[in-house]
Scaffold this active site. Structure first.
Site, PDB file in Angstrom:
ATOM      1  N   SER A   1      17.224 -10.188  -9.317  1.00  0.00           N
ATOM      2  CA  SER A   1      16.867  -8.845  -9.764  1.00  0.00           C
ATOM      3  C   SER A   1      18.109  -8.070 -10.204  1.00  0.00           C
ATOM      4  O   SER A   1      19.129  -8.064  -9.506  1.00  0.00           O
ATOM      5  CB  SER A   1      16.160  -8.133  -8.622  1.00  0.00           C
ATOM      6  OG  SER A   1      15.803  -6.854  -9.042  1.00  0.00           O
ATOM      7  N   SER A   2      18.008  -7.447 -11.374  1.00  0.00           N
ATOM      8  CA  SER A   2      19.141  -6.637 -11.841  1.00  0.00           C
ATOM      9  C   SER A   2      19.144  -5.357 -11.018  1.00  0.00           C
ATOM     10  O   SER A   2      18.160  -4.628 -11.007  1.00  0.00           O
ATOM     11  CB  SER A   2      18.969  -6.280 -13.316  1.00  0.00           C
ATOM     12  OG  SER A   2      18.579  -7.401 -14.037  1.00  0.00           O
TER      13      SER A   2
ATOM     14  N   ASN B   1      12.067 -10.340  -7.019  1.00  0.00           N
ATOM     15  CA  ASN B   1      12.756 -11.165  -8.008  1.00  0.00           C
ATOM     16  C   ASN B   1      14.015 -11.766  -7.387  1.00  0.00           C
ATOM     17  O   ASN B   1      14.794 -11.043  -6.759  1.00  0.00           O
ATOM     18  CB  ASN B   1      13.125 -10.263  -9.206  1.00  0.00           C
ATOM     19  CG  ASN B   1      13.798 -11.032 -10.321  1.00  0.00           C
ATOM     20  OD1 ASN B   1      14.014 -12.233 -10.203  1.00  0.00           O
ATOM     21  ND2 ASN B   1      14.133 -10.335 -11.394  1.00  0.00           N
TER      22      ASN B   1
ATOM     23  N   GLY C   1      13.238  -2.252 -13.752  1.00  0.00           N
ATOM     24  CA  GLY C   1      11.841  -1.906 -13.997  1.00  0.00           C
ATOM     25  C   GLY C   1      11.330  -0.873 -13.018  1.00  0.00           C
ATOM     26  O   GLY C   1      11.991  -0.536 -12.027  1.00  0.00           O
TER      27      GLY C   1
ATOM     28  N   GLU D   1       9.656   0.746 -10.024  1.00  0.00           N
ATOM     29  CA  GLU D   1       9.605   0.171  -8.676  1.00  0.00           C
ATOM     30  C   GLU D   1       8.729   0.997  -7.757  1.00  0.00           C
ATOM     31  O   GLU D   1       8.885   2.221  -7.675  1.00  0.00           O
ATOM     32  CB  GLU D   1      11.020   0.077  -8.094  1.00  0.00           C
ATOM     33  CG  GLU D   1      11.805  -1.059  -8.721  1.00  0.00           C
ATOM     34  CD  GLU D   1      13.210  -1.205  -8.172  1.00  0.00           C
ATOM     35  OE1 GLU D   1      13.647  -0.343  -7.394  1.00  0.00           O
ATOM     36  OE2 GLU D   1      13.880  -2.190  -8.552  1.00  0.00           O
TER      37      GLU D   1
ATOM     38  N   THR E   1      15.382  -9.290 -18.044  1.00  0.00           N
ATOM     39  CA  THR E   1      16.727  -9.847 -18.245  1.00  0.00           C
ATOM     40  C   THR E   1      16.639 -11.146 -19.042  1.00  0.00           C
ATOM     41  O   THR E   1      17.437 -11.390 -19.951  1.00  0.00           O
ATOM     42  CB  THR E   1      17.401 -10.073 -16.881  1.00  0.00           C
ATOM     43  OG1 THR E   1      17.363  -8.832 -16.196  1.00  0.00           O
ATOM     44  CG2 THR E   1      18.820 -10.536 -17.027  1.00  0.00           C
TER      45      THR E   1
ATOM     46  N   SER F   1      10.047  -4.894 -11.931  1.00  0.00           N
ATOM     47  CA  SER F   1      11.032  -5.846 -11.439  1.00  0.00           C
ATOM     48  C   SER F   1      10.426  -7.252 -11.381  1.00  0.00           C
ATOM     49  O   SER F   1       9.341  -7.449 -10.838  1.00  0.00           O
ATOM     50  CB  SER F   1      11.487  -5.408 -10.047  1.00  0.00           C
ATOM     51  OG  SER F   1      12.398  -6.336  -9.574  1.00  0.00           O
ATOM     52  N   GLY F   2      11.127  -8.221 -11.979  1.00  0.00           N
ATOM     53  CA  GLY F   2      10.648  -9.603 -11.956  1.00  0.00           C
ATOM     54  C   GLY F   2       9.740  -9.931 -13.121  1.00  0.00           C
ATOM     55  O   GLY F   2       9.211 -11.043 -13.201  1.00  0.00           O
TER      56      GLY F   2
END
Ligand SMILES: Nc1ncnc2c1ncn2[C@@H]1O[C@H](COP(=O)(O)OP(=O)(O)OP(=O)(O)O)[C@@H](O)[C@H]1O
Ligand SMILES: [Mg+2]
Length: 1134
Positions: free
Chosen positions: A160-161, A157, A387, A389, A112, A107-108
């Site tokens: 974050s998605s 993030n 991502g 985690e 994306t 993540s981050g």
């Protein structure tokens, strides 16, 4: 700008990790770090792109960059995500291979962003056109909409998605985008109700409250203040660098571009508002008689507003929060809900409502962006999934997310290895087995249908009896205890019994990316994902159409007692479909790495990067790629790059590229074990070999640069020299031309001089010849004359002798005359010829003179001279032309003017000439003739333009004595009676006043009298001295009547006036007038010219009136007495 032709040019560290030497984790991280420090955020491992998140915007995504990477080979330029996108797009377009771009990372890490970069690159390089642009725009604008509803700020993030996204972009055979399909995976819906500290709910809630107009908020019954809503955590509502209001406008705009109708947008916003309202509904316990607590809505205001918003009956929803209907064995039972259950129901409703809304959005976007054409499409899939985690507190969501990443890693390993193997086979290179970690075993631990964790969770959820998270953990402890990647304190595996890092309510999985501790709490619930049927039915009853659409199971007519599939089951199935889909496509990997946890630029945390490098298996990736051979390159590119290292291959290799490379490598003394020949590529075992080649190439390039410089300078000097030479030839040619022209002019003038001399000489010769001929002819003539003379004399003698008659003499005379005439003729002819010859010579001479003059003074005087000469000639000709004019003053002819410029002179000359001619004419006059003309002149003065008779009299000479009284014996008596010289004698008609008839009389005029005498006898009837004559009256017309009026009181007056008519009226009156003018003793006689005058006949005055008579009057005027006082003379019309 520097033009790169290879990845190897100006490398910072190494652009492709495959070339890393020595290869170990430290050097790997160090390479990433040194590249990151130089803003090189992309690095390759073969065809895989490693992307480091720079956390700041770099100037490497400009349109110029797009152009730079467009249609270039993958290894041609420094590593870039555009190179990967270009490669994928081109092999999709040109080789008809479906592509997928797999973007992984925690993540981050920038997944994306990477997916957006790929999409924008493809959009920039693919076809253009109104329709295509619309499709592109819709595909790109779907991102902001999905991000607003599916992304949130997390600790890792800010954007974050919170869902997985796989987007298939469809292209036609030309590579133009046709549309797309988006699949979404498991939205993290728990975030709707609760967010960890420092994190936010989904962006859309904040965007709506900040960006919507007051009017919209009023309609949605919302307040701008975030703190008014329980579902919005307060501590991080505002995120640095995020402008929610602006983002709201962007989202609205994007929805419009994607194709949302205005009422659809409104419905969506109403549901978002409804979720916020739902969070504000609170419950209080109310004690029941049975001792249980029953929940009641605390403050009904929010409930009421929410119901109004969605068109739900308030009581229905209120009841659904207090009671629950349970159906068992065809029986319906209603049980009360306590406060905790009511809160659970509320949150479940909110989560379901939001996640279903999100899925509906995806479906709606798909509807808009779906490809219209039915033809076969080429597909490029872009996978941007959450991502890996590892949180402090990991729950069901993390378990699911990590499972997905595990699957992706597996497919990555499989496909990379397979690709590598395939390349070796394709290139006919021997394959050496590579040892790597295969995470299939972890996937199996999770997804195995019999004893996988997900299967056991489902089993637990479906099992009758009491099911809790603990019972689930127990089950895991029993079944997975032996699994090498499963760890739990209570498992039968004794080695974890004393592991205090493992709490009792948790289990730990050793993922490929690291160990993750999962707290089992909530697993069962989340997997069940239950929503009380009363609530879904209440929602279905809403008048809000979108709401009804989202809860189809609430339709009482379609009550389905079957349990819906669990969340885990659904996820596993969709991941399975995704994996299958990915396997059919050509994979392209982007592996995102996060350089630090602080979300800031320029910081590179070794440990964090090292951790990611490990769990992404990047080292393994490099090893696989380097197994056997570290570097490979097509023969053509290799030969092109290194051909300068060998004399045979430089500058051109004519044979096959493979042979060229072989010659090159042998010449460079590269040991044979260091490389292998593939079918189309050369494989180099050790990166060091490659670097040695690079080093030698660099040195060689410097020599080549000098060579090129040398050749260029030579070329430049030669070009300059050739230019000078060419110029010199041109100058010389022009000079020669000039010199030759001068020479020619000289020769020409010399030849003209010679020509004129020769012509002169020739003319003189001719003259001499002619003279000679003339003398000869004269001699001949003289001889002939003598001869003829002799002959003639002889003849004469003979004639004299023979005939001696007159005829002989005349013959001789005739001969003699003839001879004389011929002689004269000859002489004249000779004279004429001489004159002609002289004229010719003169003309030649003049010509020569003129030419000489012309040559000398052409510019200064020739023009003037020629002009003067010409003018002289013209004037001469002109004057000679005038010679033909006669001397008669009457002659009016005058030659036409030959030139316009002579006009004035011509007219003046004519006038002068005429005057002169008249003078000449007058000079010839005798005195008598002069007197006659003077009389004529006087007549003109008296009558011209006054009397119509005058013009006809001009040509008649004034004879005076018409009767010839001196000669005529008939008038002898009369002649003797008149003593003076008779100036005029004529026959006139005396008009009788009684009847107007005329009787003929002789009219004589002397210097002192006028006499009227009888015509027959010549007897003087009346003699009137001229001094008694007062005036004469005549008419203006062409008649011959005239009245002689006598002075009153004179001696003759008693006889009365005379009215006469004569054919010579003009002469008579002129002479009378002339006598008056010349005589000194008397007055001038008045001449009265008018058509009406009075005549004194004895006592009476009679008016004589002249009228224009008609044709009946004949040719002569007729006088008629009209009355006592009027005599009318009618004159014929002219
Ligand atoms: N190439 C880049 N250039 C500049 N900034 C970047 C780039 N990639 C990522 N970032 C920054 O990092 C942030 C996080 O990136 P992104 O949202 O793509 O991460 P992610 O991998 O999708 O994370 P998650 O799994 O949480 O969705 C972005 O908001 C952006 O600020
Ligand atoms: Mg993301």
């Amino acid at each position: 700008m520097e033009v790169k032709t290879s990845l190897l040019d100006n490398m910072i560290g190494v652009g492709d990790m495959v070339l890393l030497e020595p290869l170990n984790e430290d050097s790997f991280i160090e390479n990433l770090r040194s590249r990151f420090d130089h803003n090189e955020i992309y690095t390759y491992i073969g065809s895989v792109v490693i992307s480091m998140n720079p956390y700041r915007s770099l100037p490497i995504y400009t349109p110029q960059k797009v152009e730079e990477y467009r249609n270039r080979n993958f290894y041609e330029l420094s590593p870039h995500i555009y190179a990967l996108a270009d490669e994928a797009y081109r092999s999709l377009r040109d080789q008809d291979k479906d592509q997928c771009i797999l973007i992984t990372g925690e993540s981050g890490a920038g997944k994306t962003e990477a997916s957006k970069l790929v999409m924008s690159y493809v959009a920039a390089v693919c076809g253009k056109g109104q329709e295509v642009n619309k499709v592109k725009e819709q595909l790109l604008q779907s991102n902001p909409v999905l991000e607003a509803f599916g992304n949130a700020k997390t600790m890792r993030n800010d954007n974050s998605s919170r869902f997985g996204k796989y987007m298939d972009i469809e292209f036609d055979f030309k590579g133009d985008p046709l549309g797309g399909v988006i699949s979404n995976y498991l939205l993290e819906k728990s975030r709707v109700c609760k967010q960890p500290r420092g994190e936010r709910n989904f962006h859309i809630f904040y965007q709506l409250l900040s960006g919507a107009s007051d009017d919209t908020l009023l309609k949605l019954k919302l307040d701008r203040d975030f703190s008014k809503y329980n579902y919005l955590s307060l501590d991080s509502a505002n995120v640095n660098g995020l402008d929610d209001a602006a983002s709201f406008r962007t989202v609205r705009n994007a929805m419009q571009i994607v194709g949302f109708m205005e009422d659809e947008v409104q419905s969506v916003l109403e549901l978002v508002a409804a979720v916020l309202k739902l969070g504000n509904i609170e419950f209080k316990p109310e004690s029941r008689v049975n001792g249980f607590d029953e929940s009641r809505v605390k403050d009904k205001n929010d409930l009421k507003e929410m119901c109004e918003l969605l068109g739900i009956e308030q009581s229905v929803l209120e009841r659904a929060f207090s009671y629950r209907t349970v159906e068992a064995k065809m029986e319906k039972m209603s049980t009360t809900l306590n406060v905790a259950q009511a809160y659970y129901a509320r949150d479940a409703l909110a989560k379901n409502l939001y996640s279903r809304l999100f899925s509906w959005l995806v479906t709606r976007i798909n509807e808009s962006i779906k490809a219209q054409a039915k033809t076969r499409h080429k597909v490029m899939g872009v996978l941007d999934i959450y991502g890996f985690e590892i949180f402090e507190d990991n729950s069901f969501e993390q378990f699911i997310i990590n499972y997905c990443n595990e699957k992706l890693q597996q497919i990555f390993i499989e496909l990379t290895l397979r690709e590598e193997q395939e390349e070796y086979i394709r290139e006919d290179i021997e394959w050496t087995n590579i040892v790597y970690f295969n995470n299939a075993v972890i996937c199996d631990l999770i997804e195995n249908n019999q004893n996988g964790i997900l299967a056991m969770l489902d089993e637990e959820c479906l099992r009758p009896g009491t099911v809790t998270d603990d019972t689930f953990l127990d089950k895991l402890n029993t079944i997975c205890a032996e699994h090498q990647h499963f760890e739990s304190r209570l498992s039968k595996n004794s080695k974890f019994l004393t592991d205090h890092s493992l709490p009792h309510s948790c289990f730990r999985i050793q993922h490929y990316a690291g160990k993750v501790l999962y707290r089992v709490e909530g697993f069962v619930d989340k997997n069940n994902d239950l929503l009380y049927r009363d609530l879904s039915q209440a929602m279905y009853k809403a008048t809000h159409s979108l709401m009804r659409q989202l809860f189809p199971e609430g339709n009482p007519a379609k009550v389905n007692l079957k349990r819906p599939p669990t969340a885990g089951f659904q996820f596993k199935a969709s991941v399975g479909v995704l994996m299958k889909n990915l396997q059919t496509k050509n994979p392209n990997y982007i592996r995102c790495i996060k350089p630090n946890d602080k979300k800031v630029a320029h910081i590179f945390t070794d440990s964090l990067v090292c951790h990611q490098v490990r769990y992404l298996g990047l080292m393994e990736n490099v090893r696989v790629r380097r197994a056997g051979y570290a570097f490979r390159q097509p023969y053509e590119s290799c030969l092109k790059r290194y051909k300068m290292l060998c004399k045979t291959t430089w500058p051109q290799w004519r044979g096959p590229a493979r042979d060229g490379v072989a010659v090159l490598l042998t010449d460079c003394s590269v040991p044979t074990e260091e490389f292998a020949y593939g079918r189309s590529k050369i494989f180099i075992r050790n990166p060091r070999t490659l670097f040695t080649l690079e080093e030698r190439r660099r040195a060689c390039l410097e020599d080549l640069a000098t060579l090129i410089q040398k050749i260029y300078r030579g070329w430049k000097s030669r070009t300059h020299f050739l230019l000078l030479k060419k110029s010199q030839v041109v100058v010389a040619a022009w000079y020669r031309r000039y010199a030759q022209q001068n020479k020619y002019q000289k020769i020409k003038s010399a030849s003209l001089v010679m020509q004129s001399f020769i012509r002169g000489w020739k003319a003189r010769n001719i003259l001499r010849q002619l003279k000679y001929e003339k003398r000869c002819k004269e001699a001949v003539t003289t001889i002939a004359a003598y001869w003829h003379g002799t002959q003639a004399r002889m003849e004469l003698r003979r004639l004299k002798t023979e005939a001696q008659n007159k005829r002989a003499v005349s013959v001789i005379w005739a001969y003699w005359q003839g001879t004389k005439a011929r002689r004269e003729l000859r002489r004249l002819k000779e004279e004429a010829r001489c004159k002609h010859a002289v004229a010719i010579i003169w003309a030649y001479w003049l010509g020569l003179q003129v030419r000489r003059d012309y040559r000398k003074f052409f510019r200064a005087n020739a023009g003037k001279k020629i002009y003067n000469f010409t003018i002289q000639r013209i004037m001469q000709k002109y004057f000679l032309g005038l010679k033909t004019t006669t001397m008669s003053p009457m002659d009016n002819t005058w030659p036409a003017k030959p030139y316009g410029f002579l006009e004035g002179a011509h007219t003046e000359l004519r006038r002068i000439f005429h005057l002169w001619r008249c003078k000449k004419y007058r000079g010839q006059f005798t005195e008598e003739k002069k007197a006659v003309y003077e009389e004529k002149l006087e007549a003109s003065e008296i009558f011209k333009d006054k009397k119509a008779l005058y013009p006809s009299s001009v040509s008649q000479p004034f004879k005076g004595d018409y009767l010839e009284i001196q000669k005529n014996p008939k008038y002898q008596k009369l002649n003797s009676a008149v003593e003076e010289k008779v100036l005029l004698a004529d026959l006139v008609n005396k008009i009788n006043r009684a009847n107007g008839k005329g009787s003929p009389r002789l009219f004589l005029l002397t210097k002192s009298n006028f006499v009227l005498a009888d015509q027959k006898t010549g007897q003087v009837k009346t003699s009137v001295p001229l001094p008694d004559l007062a005036s004469v009256s005549v008419s203006t017309q062409s008649d011959g009547f005239f009245a002689l009026k006598l002075k009153e009181g004179s001696a003759s007056a008693s006889k009365g006036d005379f009215l006469l008519s004569s054919d010579h009226l003009i002469e008579i009156i002129t002479k009378l007038h002339r006598i008056g003018t010349t005589a000194a003793d008397r007055d001038q006689i008045n001449i009265d010219i008018s058509d009406e005058f009075l005549v004194q006949f004895k006592q009476d005055k009679v008016c004589v009136k002249f009228i224009q008579g008609g044709p009946k009057n004949g040719n002569s005027a007729a006088c008629k007495r009209k009355n006592n006082r009027l005599l009318e003379v009618s004159v014929p019309s002219p």
